[in-house]
Design an enzyme around this catalytic site. Structure first.
Site: not given
Length: 117
Positions: A24, A68, A107
């Site tokens: 991550c 985005h 997520e």
């Protein structure tokens, strides 16, 4: 009574505070699912806790700030864990919707956080 509305946005991030070997720490993206819950008593006239249209119009600007985007570039989200993102969202949403009871942020389909302030 509790009502809810779901939102979705796509964002990239990396976690700068994890060990160098942690996956991550590399930039990656998620399609986040945000569920916003409001608590209250239905209005005797309208029968609503809140108008879902008003809820959408009130939340969408915050979703648009994240969609985005690289979350690390957003002030206050330099370490954009799901937990930190949930707190950031709460701080944006609560002043607009004082009846905010909790938010749920996923997520992945099986991973997320519930924050109740």
């Amino acid at each position: 009574m509790i009502i809810y509305k779901k939102f979705s946005f796509d964002s990239a991030h990396y976690l700068p505070l994890v060990p160098a070997s942690h996956k991550c720490g590399r930039m990656h993206g998620h399609t986040y699912q945000l569920t916003v819950y409001l608590s209250g008593t239905p209005d005797p006239h309208s029968g609503w806790v809140a108008d879902f249209g008003d809820l959408k119009r009130g939340i969408q600007p915050f979703v648009d700030l994240l969609d985005h985007r690289l979350l690390n570039d957003i002030p206050g989200l330099e370490n954009p864990t799901s937990e930190n993102l949930s707190v950031w969202l709460w701080q944006k949403i609560k002043p607009v919707f004082p009846a905010l009871a909790k938010i749920e942020l996923s997520e992945t389909p099986g991973t997320g956080v519930i924050y109740e302030g």
